[in-house]
Design a protein around this motif. Structure first.
Motif, PDB file in Angstrom:
ATOM      1  N   GLU A  23       1.633  -6.982 -18.851  1.00  0.00           N
ATOM      2  CA  GLU A  23       1.093  -5.910 -19.689  1.00  0.00           C
ATOM      3  C   GLU A  23       0.030  -5.189 -18.882  1.00  0.00           C
ATOM      4  O   GLU A  23      -0.961  -5.795 -18.470  1.00  0.00           O
ATOM      5  N   LEU A  24       0.257  -3.910 -18.654  1.00  0.00           N
ATOM      6  CA  LEU A  24      -0.713  -3.094 -17.913  1.00  0.00           C
ATOM      7  C   LEU A  24      -1.372  -2.114 -18.874  1.00  0.00           C
ATOM      8  O   LEU A  24      -0.693  -1.329 -19.527  1.00  0.00           O
ATOM      9  N   GLU A  25      -2.659  -2.169 -18.946  1.00  0.00           N
ATOM     10  CA  GLU A  25      -3.425  -1.210 -19.739  1.00  0.00           C
ATOM     11  C   GLU A  25      -3.916  -0.102 -18.817  1.00  0.00           C
ATOM     12  O   GLU A  25      -4.210  -0.332 -17.657  1.00  0.00           O
ATOM     13  N   LYS A  31      -2.418  12.419 -18.694  1.00  0.00           N
ATOM     14  CA  LYS A  31      -2.404  12.555 -20.156  1.00  0.00           C
ATOM     15  C   LYS A  31      -1.009  12.425 -20.747  1.00  0.00           C
ATOM     16  O   LYS A  31      -0.860  12.131 -21.923  1.00  0.00           O
ATOM     17  N   ASP A  32       0.043  12.647 -19.928  1.00  0.00           N
ATOM     18  CA  ASP A  32       1.396  12.575 -20.456  1.00  0.00           C
ATOM     19  C   ASP A  32       1.956  11.150 -20.468  1.00  0.00           C
ATOM     20  O   ASP A  32       3.015  10.910 -21.027  1.00  0.00           O
ATOM     21  N   ILE A  33       1.244  10.205 -19.910  1.00  0.00           N
ATOM     22  CA  ILE A  33       1.687   8.808 -19.921  1.00  0.00           C
ATOM     23  C   ILE A  33       0.939   8.093 -21.035  1.00  0.00           C
ATOM     24  O   ILE A  33      -0.284   7.948 -20.994  1.00  0.00           O
ATOM     25  N   LEU A  34       1.686   7.654 -22.030  1.00  0.00           N
ATOM     26  CA  LEU A  34       1.072   7.050 -23.199  1.00  0.00           C
ATOM     27  C   LEU A  34       0.861   5.550 -23.036  1.00  0.00           C
ATOM     28  O   LEU A  34      -0.213   5.036 -23.323  1.00  0.00           O
ATOM     29  N   SER A  35       1.896   4.830 -22.591  1.00  0.00           N
ATOM     30  CA  SER A  35       1.768   3.381 -22.447  1.00  0.00           C
ATOM     31  C   SER A  35       2.939   2.822 -21.662  1.00  0.00           C
ATOM     32  O   SER A  35       3.938   3.500 -21.428  1.00  0.00           O
ATOM     33  N   VAL A  36       2.795   1.570 -21.277  1.00  0.00           N
ATOM     34  CA  VAL A  36       3.885   0.823 -20.658  1.00  0.00           C
ATOM     35  C   VAL A  36       4.403  -0.119 -21.733  1.00  0.00           C
ATOM     36  O   VAL A  36       3.706  -1.025 -22.167  1.00  0.00           O
ATOM     37  N   GLU A  37       5.622   0.142 -22.191  1.00  0.00           N
ATOM     38  CA  GLU A  37       6.157  -0.640 -23.306  1.00  0.00           C
ATOM     39  C   GLU A  37       6.698  -1.983 -22.844  1.00  0.00           C
ATOM     40  O   GLU A  37       6.425  -3.018 -23.430  1.00  0.00           O
ATOM     41  N   SER A  38       7.457  -1.970 -21.809  1.00  0.00           N
ATOM     42  CA  SER A  38       8.104  -3.197 -21.337  1.00  0.00           C
ATOM     43  C   SER A  38       7.999  -3.211 -19.818  1.00  0.00           C
ATOM     44  O   SER A  38       8.328  -2.236 -19.157  1.00  0.00           O
ATOM     45  N   LEU A  39       7.533  -4.320 -19.261  1.00  0.00           N
ATOM     46  CA  LEU A  39       7.386  -4.426 -17.812  1.00  0.00           C
ATOM     47  C   LEU A  39       7.772  -5.828 -17.381  1.00  0.00           C
ATOM     48  O   LEU A  39       7.106  -6.798 -17.740  1.00  0.00           O
ATOM     49  N   ASN A  40       8.866  -5.922 -16.657  1.00  0.00           N
ATOM     50  CA  ASN A  40       9.319  -7.201 -16.129  1.00  0.00           C
ATOM     51  C   ASN A  40       9.329  -7.102 -14.611  1.00  0.00           C
ATOM     52  O   ASN A  40       9.889  -6.167 -14.046  1.00  0.00           O
ATOM     53  N   VAL A  41       8.698  -8.069 -13.962  1.00  0.00           N
ATOM     54  CA  VAL A  41       8.621  -8.093 -12.508  1.00  0.00           C
ATOM     55  C   VAL A  41       9.209  -9.411 -12.036  1.00  0.00           C
ATOM     56  O   VAL A  41       8.815 -10.482 -12.493  1.00  0.00           O
ATOM     57  N   LYS A  42      10.164  -9.308 -11.129  1.00  0.00           N
ATOM     58  CA  LYS A  42      10.714 -10.517 -10.537  1.00  0.00           C
ATOM     59  C   LYS A  42      10.874 -10.298  -9.052  1.00  0.00           C
ATOM     60  O   LYS A  42      10.856  -9.163  -8.570  1.00  0.00           O
ATOM     61  N   GLY A  43      11.013 -11.394  -8.334  1.00  0.00           N
ATOM     62  CA  GLY A  43      11.177 -11.270  -6.897  1.00  0.00           C
ATOM     63  C   GLY A  43      10.949 -12.576  -6.188  1.00  0.00           C
ATOM     64  O   GLY A  43      10.944 -13.654  -6.790  1.00  0.00           O
ATOM     65  N   GLU A  44      10.733 -12.446  -4.885  1.00  0.00           N
ATOM     66  CA  GLU A  44      10.546 -13.594  -4.023  1.00  0.00           C
ATOM     67  C   GLU A  44       9.450 -13.298  -3.018  1.00  0.00           C
ATOM     68  O   GLU A  44       9.299 -12.171  -2.563  1.00  0.00           O
ATOM     69  N   ILE A  45       8.712 -14.341  -2.664  1.00  0.00           N
ATOM     70  CA  ILE A  45       7.722 -14.241  -1.599  1.00  0.00           C
ATOM     71  C   ILE A  45       8.127 -15.238  -0.517  1.00  0.00           C
ATOM     72  O   ILE A  45       8.250 -16.434  -0.784  1.00  0.00           O
ATOM     73  N   PHE A  46       8.360 -14.719   0.689  1.00  0.00           N
ATOM     74  CA  PHE A  46       8.674 -15.577   1.818  1.00  0.00           C
ATOM     75  C   PHE A  46       7.378 -15.835   2.559  1.00  0.00           C
ATOM     76  O   PHE A  46       6.708 -14.915   3.008  1.00  0.00           O
ATOM     77  N   VAL A  47       7.016 -17.108   2.689  1.00  0.00           N
ATOM     78  CA  VAL A  47       5.729 -17.499   3.272  1.00  0.00           C
ATOM     79  C   VAL A  47       5.914 -17.793   4.751  1.00  0.00           C
ATOM     80  O   VAL A  47       6.708 -18.648   5.134  1.00  0.00           O
ATOM     81  N   ARG A  48       5.173 -17.069   5.571  1.00  0.00           N
ATOM     82  CA  ARG A  48       5.111 -17.338   7.009  1.00  0.00           C
ATOM     83  C   ARG A  48       3.706 -17.828   7.321  1.00  0.00           C
ATOM     84  O   ARG A  48       2.903 -18.027   6.422  1.00  0.00           O
ATOM     85  N   PHE A  52       3.003 -12.715   4.470  1.00  0.00           N
ATOM     86  CA  PHE A  52       3.746 -13.023   3.253  1.00  0.00           C
ATOM     87  C   PHE A  52       4.571 -11.794   2.887  1.00  0.00           C
ATOM     88  O   PHE A  52       4.013 -10.723   2.641  1.00  0.00           O
ATOM     89  N   ASN A  53       5.891 -11.943   2.891  1.00  0.00           N
ATOM     90  CA  ASN A  53       6.790 -10.838   2.561  1.00  0.00           C
ATOM     91  C   ASN A  53       7.226 -10.983   1.116  1.00  0.00           C
ATOM     92  O   ASN A  53       7.812 -12.005   0.743  1.00  0.00           O
ATOM     93  N   ALA A  54       6.948  -9.961   0.311  1.00  0.00           N
ATOM     94  CA  ALA A  54       7.274  -9.995  -1.113  1.00  0.00           C
ATOM     95  C   ALA A  54       8.350  -8.957  -1.415  1.00  0.00           C
ATOM     96  O   ALA A  54       8.134  -7.762  -1.242  1.00  0.00           O
ATOM     97  N   GLN A  55       9.511  -9.444  -1.843  1.00  0.00           N
ATOM     98  CA  GLN A  55      10.584  -8.569  -2.320  1.00  0.00           C
ATOM     99  C   GLN A  55      10.391  -8.451  -3.828  1.00  0.00           C
ATOM    100  O   GLN A  55      10.469  -9.450  -4.538  1.00  0.00           O
ATOM    101  N   ILE A  56      10.115  -7.232  -4.314  1.00  0.00           N
ATOM    102  CA  ILE A  56       9.731  -7.026  -5.710  1.00  0.00           C
ATOM    103  C   ILE A  56      10.767  -6.146  -6.403  1.00  0.00           C
ATOM    104  O   ILE A  56      11.166  -5.106  -5.873  1.00  0.00           O
ATOM    105  N   TYR A  57      11.173  -6.572  -7.606  1.00  0.00           N
ATOM    106  CA  TYR A  57      12.061  -5.789  -8.471  1.00  0.00           C
ATOM    107  C   TYR A  57      11.311  -5.549  -9.781  1.00  0.00           C
ATOM    108  O   TYR A  57      10.892  -6.496 -10.444  1.00  0.00           O
ATOM    109  N   ILE A  58      11.169  -4.282 -10.147  1.00  0.00           N
ATOM    110  CA  ILE A  58      10.414  -3.918 -11.350  1.00  0.00           C
ATOM    111  C   ILE A  58      11.345  -3.201 -12.314  1.00  0.00           C
ATOM    112  O   ILE A  58      12.019  -2.239 -11.945  1.00  0.00           O
ATOM    113  N   ASP A  59      11.385  -3.677 -13.548  1.00  0.00           N
ATOM    114  CA  ASP A  59      12.069  -2.994 -14.650  1.00  0.00           C
ATOM    115  C   ASP A  59      10.999  -2.643 -15.669  1.00  0.00           C
ATOM    116  O   ASP A  59      10.306  -3.535 -16.166  1.00  0.00           O
ATOM    117  N   ALA A  60      10.876  -1.367 -15.982  1.00  0.00           N
ATOM    118  CA  ALA A  60       9.825  -0.946 -16.906  1.00  0.00           C
ATOM    119  C   ALA A  60      10.330   0.173 -17.801  1.00  0.00           C
ATOM    120  O   ALA A  60      11.238   0.926 -17.437  1.00  0.00           O
TER     121      ALA A  60
END
Length: 172
Positions: A23-25, A31-48, A52-60
């Motif tokens: 949830e992002l406030e 002014k034209d952006i009212l709110s973020v209704e749904s935000l799902n973040v998934k992905g992977e972090i490869f640790v060296r 740290f490489n982060a592959q991020i997938y965002i559905d909002a």
């Protein structure tokens, strides 16, 4: 979506998977952006070792104002990005867009916020109706424009057109 470097180092040369709803406030001051209704973040972090490489997938789903009608509308966003967090770089270094310095903790929230803001459209509408008209202007389609531009000749150029026509007759 925050990990300390000590937590991450336990997974050296491994992949950490994540799938969270956020949830992002106050996403932005637009002014034209009212709110973020749904935000799902998934992905992977490869640790060296120090990176740290982060592959991020965002559905909002972003609630915005329609740019034509000012009605509330929902704008779906799907974003995919590879972000690199590096301990060896500093804030004042000349960095690529997707390279971020990391000191004590790796926090994905500011990066997620930035990715959403950058990928939001400047103007978005669901209306199929053409724009109307106003004082001394109207919206017309391309066919009408082509037809009108052929018919209309600037009165100041009428004499020049007559000269061109007479020159063409002389050449024939």
């Amino acid at each position: 979506m925050k990990w300390t470097l000590a937590q991450l180092r336990k997974f050296h040369d491994e992949v950490i998977k994540f799938d969270e709803s956020l949830e992002l406030e106050n996403l932005t001051d637009r002014k034209d952006i009212l709110s973020v209704e749904s935000l799902n973040v998934k992905g992977e972090i490869f640790v060296r070792s120090r990176q740290f490489n982060a592959q991020i997938y965002i559905d909002a789903i972003i609630n915005m104002l329609d740019s034509r009608t000012s009605e509330d509308i929902q704008v779906p966003l799907q974003i995919e990005s590879l972000e690199i967090f590096d301990e060896t770089v500093h804030e004042d270094d000349d960095l690529d867009v997707n390279v971020h310095p990391v000191i004590h903790t790796l926090d994905l929230e500011p990066v997620i916020r930035e990715l959403i803001i950058v990928n939001l459209p400047n103007a978005y509408t669901t209306s199929d109706e053409p724009l109307g008209s106003g004082n001394d202007w109207e919206v017309i389609d391309e066919d009408e424009f082509a037809h009108e531009s052929e018919e209309k000749t600037d009165p100041r150029l009428e004499k020049l057109k007559a000269l061109l026509d007479s020159d063409e007759e002389k050449e024939d």
